[in-house]
Design a protein around this motif. Structure first.
Motif, mmCIF file in Angstrom:
data_model
loop_
_atom_site.group_PDB
_atom_site.id
_atom_site.type_symbol
_atom_site.label_atom_id
_atom_site.label_comp_id
_atom_site.label_asym_id
_atom_site.label_seq_id
_atom_site.Cartn_x
_atom_site.Cartn_y
_atom_site.Cartn_z
ATOM 1 N N LEU A 229 -6.951 5.787 -3.655
ATOM 2 C CA LEU A 229 -6.486 4.434 -3.361
ATOM 3 C C LEU A 229 -7.601 3.418 -3.564
ATOM 4 O O LEU A 229 -8.779 3.758 -3.506
ATOM 5 N N THR A 230 -7.207 2.167 -3.765
ATOM 6 C CA THR A 230 -8.178 1.077 -3.809
ATOM 7 C C THR A 230 -8.328 0.501 -2.393
ATOM 8 O O THR A 230 -7.542 0.826 -1.500
ATOM 9 N N ALA B 125 4.260 0.258 3.931
ATOM 10 C CA ALA B 125 4.449 1.146 2.784
ATOM 11 C C ALA B 125 5.902 1.598 2.757
ATOM 12 O O ALA B 125 6.587 1.572 3.773
ATOM 13 N N SER B 126 6.367 2.005 1.578
ATOM 14 C CA SER B 126 7.733 2.503 1.433
ATOM 15 C C SER B 126 7.749 3.685 0.477
ATOM 16 O O SER B 126 7.175 3.623 -0.613
ATOM 17 N N LEU B 127 8.433 4.750 0.875
ATOM 18 C CA LEU B 127 8.541 5.950 0.054
ATOM 19 C C LEU B 127 9.904 6.082 -0.615
ATOM 20 O O LEU B 127 10.201 7.117 -1.192
ATOM 21 N N VAL B 128 10.726 5.039 -0.544
ATOM 22 C CA VAL B 128 12.046 5.086 -1.169
ATOM 23 C C VAL B 128 11.861 5.220 -2.679
ATOM 24 O O VAL B 128 11.068 4.494 -3.272
ATOM 25 N N ASP B 129 12.548 6.145 -3.299
ATOM 26 C CA ASP B 129 12.491 6.419 -4.743
ATOM 27 C C ASP B 129 11.137 6.947 -5.209
ATOM 28 O O ASP B 129 10.848 6.908 -6.403
ATOM 29 N N ALA B 130 10.296 7.428 -4.325
ATOM 30 C CA ALA B 130 9.000 7.967 -4.736
ATOM 31 C C ALA B 130 9.127 9.446 -5.063
ATOM 32 O O ALA B 130 9.958 10.161 -4.502
ATOM 33 N N PHE B 131 8.300 9.913 -6.002
ATOM 34 C CA PHE B 131 8.279 11.319 -6.384
ATOM 35 C C PHE B 131 6.915 11.642 -6.967
ATOM 36 O O PHE B 131 6.178 10.755 -7.396
ATOM 37 N N ALA B 132 6.570 12.930 -6.981
ATOM 38 C CA ALA B 132 5.307 13.381 -7.559
ATOM 39 C C ALA B 132 5.614 14.107 -8.865
ATOM 40 O O ALA B 132 6.640 14.772 -8.989
ATOM 41 N N GLU C 51 -2.820 17.372 -13.608
ATOM 42 C CA GLU C 51 -3.034 16.697 -12.333
ATOM 43 C C GLU C 51 -1.684 16.270 -11.766
ATOM 44 O O GLU C 51 -0.711 16.175 -12.505
ATOM 45 N N LEU C 52 -1.631 15.992 -10.479
ATOM 46 C CA LEU C 52 -0.402 15.511 -9.854
ATOM 47 C C LEU C 52 -0.547 14.031 -9.530
ATOM 48 O O LEU C 52 -1.587 13.597 -9.014
ATOM 49 N N TYR C 53 0.499 13.266 -9.826
ATOM 50 C CA TYR C 53 0.505 11.832 -9.585
ATOM 51 C C TYR C 53 1.735 11.449 -8.786
ATOM 52 O O TYR C 53 2.808 12.019 -8.966
ATOM 53 N N LEU C 54 1.573 10.449 -7.924
ATOM 54 C CA LEU C 54 2.660 9.934 -7.101
ATOM 55 C C LEU C 54 3.209 8.674 -7.752
ATOM 56 O O LEU C 54 2.475 7.710 -7.955
ATOM 57 N N HIS C 55 4.486 8.695 -8.108
ATOM 58 C CA HIS C 55 5.149 7.575 -8.772
ATOM 59 C C HIS C 55 6.113 6.895 -7.806
ATOM 60 O O HIS C 55 6.742 7.558 -6.996
ATOM 61 N N ARG D 222 3.407 -1.005 -7.097
ATOM 62 C CA ARG D 222 4.047 0.267 -7.443
ATOM 63 C C ARG D 222 3.243 1.078 -8.458
ATOM 64 O O ARG D 222 3.814 1.835 -9.234
ATOM 65 N N ARG D 223 1.943 0.955 -8.439
ATOM 66 C CA ARG D 223 1.151 1.683 -9.427
ATOM 67 C C ARG D 223 1.199 3.184 -9.173
ATOM 68 O O ARG D 223 1.510 3.640 -8.066
ATOM 69 N N THR D 224 0.888 3.963 -10.206
ATOM 70 C CA THR D 224 0.843 5.414 -10.094
ATOM 71 C C THR D 224 -0.467 5.803 -9.425
ATOM 72 O O THR D 224 -1.527 5.339 -9.813
ATOM 73 N N ARG D 225 -0.370 6.676 -8.411
ATOM 74 C CA ARG D 225 -1.556 7.070 -7.655
ATOM 75 C C ARG D 225 -1.804 8.568 -7.796
ATOM 76 O O ARG D 225 -0.878 9.376 -7.695
#
Length: 159
Positions: free
Chosen positions: A32-33, A45-52, A58-62, A80-83
């Motif tokens: 994270l920044t 924060a919101s996890l609605v519609d989030a997926f890895a 590597e694994l990224y959270l979208h 909504r950047r990819t982390r």
């Protein structure tokens, strides 16, 4: 200033447990920044519609939404950047293998601070069919009704 202890939940994905059967869970760190961390500490924060998803080993959270920090300036982040997810190599390889072979998906369940570090709980999940969801709702309603009946009987209301 002493580091905070314990676990402080920032956001949870309640719909994930309804839409997916969670087979296994993993705790992952996030790259994270500074303004993202400050926004998370404010409880936003919101996890609605989030997926890895896997990319280049590597694994990224979208799709996770962390709103911009209100006191941030030009250094603010994209909401909504990819982390990138931070896991051990063995865990990453195991998760990538399971998602490729058997049609499983990686769903974020919670974002929280654990001893001051931002973490995300990732669930290895299989999508539920509509009848599975209805079955779970019926089972939950039946359990609630049983608890109510026991409570009424304990109070002497049902004779």
């Amino acid at each position: 200033m002493p580091r905070e202890k314990g676990r402080k939940v920032v956001a949870s994905n309640k719909k994930a447990r309804h839409d997916y059967a969670i087979l296994d869970t993993y705790e992952a760190g996030m790259a994270l920044t500074g303004t993202e961390v400050k926004s998370l500490r404010a409880g936003r924060a919101s996890l609605v519609d989030a997926f890895a998803q896997e990319r280049d080993g590597e694994l990224y959270l979208h799709g996770m939404h962390i709103p911009e920090y209100t006191q941030g300036t030009w250094t603010n982040h994209e909401p909504r950047r990819t982390r990138k997810l931070l896991l051990k190599r063995l865990e990453i390889d195991r998760l990538i293998g399971k998602t490729r072979e058997s049609g499983l998906t990686l769903v974020p369940l919670q974002v929280y601070f654990s001893d001051g570090w931002a973490k995300v709980e990732i669930g290895l999940a299989r999508g539920k069919k509509a009848y599975d969801k209805r079955q779970d709702l019926a089972k939950r309603d039946a359990e609630r009704e049983m608890v109510r009946a026991v409570g009424r009987r304990g109070k002497g209301m049902d004779e």
